[in-house]
Write a protein that holds these residues in place. Sequence first.
Motif, mmCIF file in Angstrom:
data_model
loop_
_atom_site.group_PDB
_atom_site.id
_atom_site.type_symbol
_atom_site.label_atom_id
_atom_site.label_comp_id
_atom_site.label_asym_id
_atom_site.label_seq_id
_atom_site.Cartn_x
_atom_site.Cartn_y
_atom_site.Cartn_z
ATOM 1 N N ALA A 33 44.637 -1.450 0.564
ATOM 2 C CA ALA A 33 44.134 -0.315 0.670
ATOM 3 C C ALA A 33 43.493 -0.104 1.921
ATOM 4 C CB ALA A 33 43.068 0.033 -0.202
ATOM 5 N N ALA A 37 45.491 1.975 5.591
ATOM 6 C CA ALA A 37 44.446 3.177 6.522
ATOM 7 C C ALA A 37 45.113 3.613 7.818
ATOM 8 C CB ALA A 37 43.096 2.751 6.318
ATOM 9 N N ILE A 108 37.473 5.108 7.845
ATOM 10 C CA ILE A 108 38.433 5.530 7.064
ATOM 11 C C ILE A 108 39.197 4.464 6.236
ATOM 12 C CG2 ILE A 108 41.020 6.234 7.135
ATOM 13 C CD1 ILE A 108 40.456 7.734 9.945
ATOM 14 N N THR A 110 37.313 1.967 5.223
ATOM 15 C CA THR A 110 36.317 1.470 4.173
ATOM 16 C C THR A 110 36.501 2.691 3.027
ATOM 17 O OG1 THR A 110 34.827 0.478 5.641
ATOM 18 C CG2 THR A 110 33.823 1.336 3.695
ATOM 19 N N GLY A 111 36.694 3.918 3.556
ATOM 20 C CA GLY A 111 36.841 4.849 2.414
ATOM 21 C C GLY A 111 37.907 4.652 1.401
ATOM 22 N N ASN A 112 39.209 4.198 2.000
ATOM 23 C CA ASN A 112 40.235 3.657 1.267
ATOM 24 C C ASN A 112 39.866 2.619 0.262
ATOM 25 O OD1 ASN A 112 41.902 5.275 2.439
ATOM 26 N ND2 ASN A 112 43.509 3.839 3.176
ATOM 27 N N LEU A 114 36.721 1.669 -1.055
ATOM 28 C CA LEU A 114 36.026 2.189 -2.166
ATOM 29 C C LEU A 114 36.761 2.944 -3.142
ATOM 30 C CD1 LEU A 114 33.022 3.535 0.432
ATOM 31 C CD2 LEU A 114 33.328 1.337 -1.195
ATOM 32 N N ALA A 115 37.689 3.881 -2.597
ATOM 33 C CA ALA A 115 38.349 4.623 -3.707
ATOM 34 C C ALA A 115 39.477 3.777 -4.554
ATOM 35 C CB ALA A 115 39.348 5.515 -2.771
ATOM 36 N N GLN A 116 39.766 2.579 -3.657
ATOM 37 C CA GLN A 116 40.782 2.007 -4.350
ATOM 38 C C GLN A 116 40.055 0.849 -5.505
ATOM 39 O OE1 GLN A 116 44.452 1.193 -4.486
ATOM 40 N NE2 GLN A 116 43.687 0.472 -6.114
#
Lengths: 206, 206
Positions: A33, A37, A108, A110-112, A114-116
């Motif tokens: 993930a 990014a 970005i 890290t956002g990926n 967290l979503a994963q």
Amino acid sequence: MPELLPALAERRARRAFEAKPVPDDVQEVLWRAVSVAPSHGNTQPTRLLVTMSPGTRDRMAEALTEGNRAWATAAPLFIAVAVNPAHAPPVKNRDGSERDLWQFNAGIATGNLLAQATALGLLAHPMAGFDEAVVRDIFGAPPEIRVLAVLAVGYPGSPEQLPEDLQAKETAPQRRLPLDHLVAGDRWRPENALSAREHSGGKSTR
Amino acid sequence: MPELLPALAERRARRAFEAKPVPDDVQEVLWRAVSVAPSHGNTQPTRLLVTMSPGTRDRMAEALTEGNRAWATAAPLFIAVAVNPAHAPPVKNRDGSERDLWQFNAGIATGNLLAQATALGLLAHPMAGFDEAVVRDIFGAPPEIRVLAVLAVGYPGSPEQLPEDLQAKETAPQRRLPLDHLVAGDRWRPENALSAREHSGGKSTR
């Protein structure tokens, strides 16, 4: 109205972890993930310092603030988000002023992650309260490496495991600014200028 | 092996847009994706400067670099990711050194927005090549507002609409560092220190 992605809507920075470890193949999906990014100029500056052995995991407690140590030491896995800023040089505006983007790129990624993590049923709680030098020391990372966040990661546990003062936080509603404060349609407005602290009347919103 | 979330796996910074506008209720889901993003101390510093009118949309061309102008002006919607750094003060390490997190916060929020856009069938292409002062001027944003990225947003179009030199980029494979370069398990390794540029032998990877 189209729906908010469950991987975003269901994410919460909860604090109670199950003792169950995070299997290697599940961890690898988190790395992927991050890998997909975007980054400016495809610089891909984000690195992940990951606790593999129980010894490394236990040492992470040294890096955390007391407030985080009270709950995060129960997490089976820590992931530190790290960058060498020289890997992602700043971009220039027309007047020559610079815009640093390495932290943004890492955000970005890290956002990926967290979503994963949320999509995989994991709890991943990002922390700002830690000491960068101690994290570098634990992993033997060189001094030019900046550590932006440490994520406490694992499967969600029961709030009853937590110290009493933290139990209520697990189920408290998520406090957020109204959407019209976040969005300036065509024109900047006075609401856009208010900080979260100002909006909530001087109190921290968390 | 668990699967990578399609909203992450299917995202690509493509350049061909359909003329079809992005409906208001679809845009609102993008704002909500930003709203639910975590931020240190729940500071929520990310603001979105959004082109509502055709006039504002058209003016965004002035802000872009020539390279981006060649394709991005076809996008029906631009979203500039903006922050007042004073809304998200730095955190301190034990030696008093500071860690700025406003860009990181905005990055997580942007990661959320990109995943949500992908899940809604949208193309959202983040650009670093633009002038901050021009973007501020277009929206009337005050000078303390930093603009980190401009996203060109719309429904994906056909590569044939693009100038010939850009058509090949639409379908080129996504170039990424191997996972063992990104991840340091327990110990920092020499691969972790290589930049994307060094890894690809001195050539830019994009």
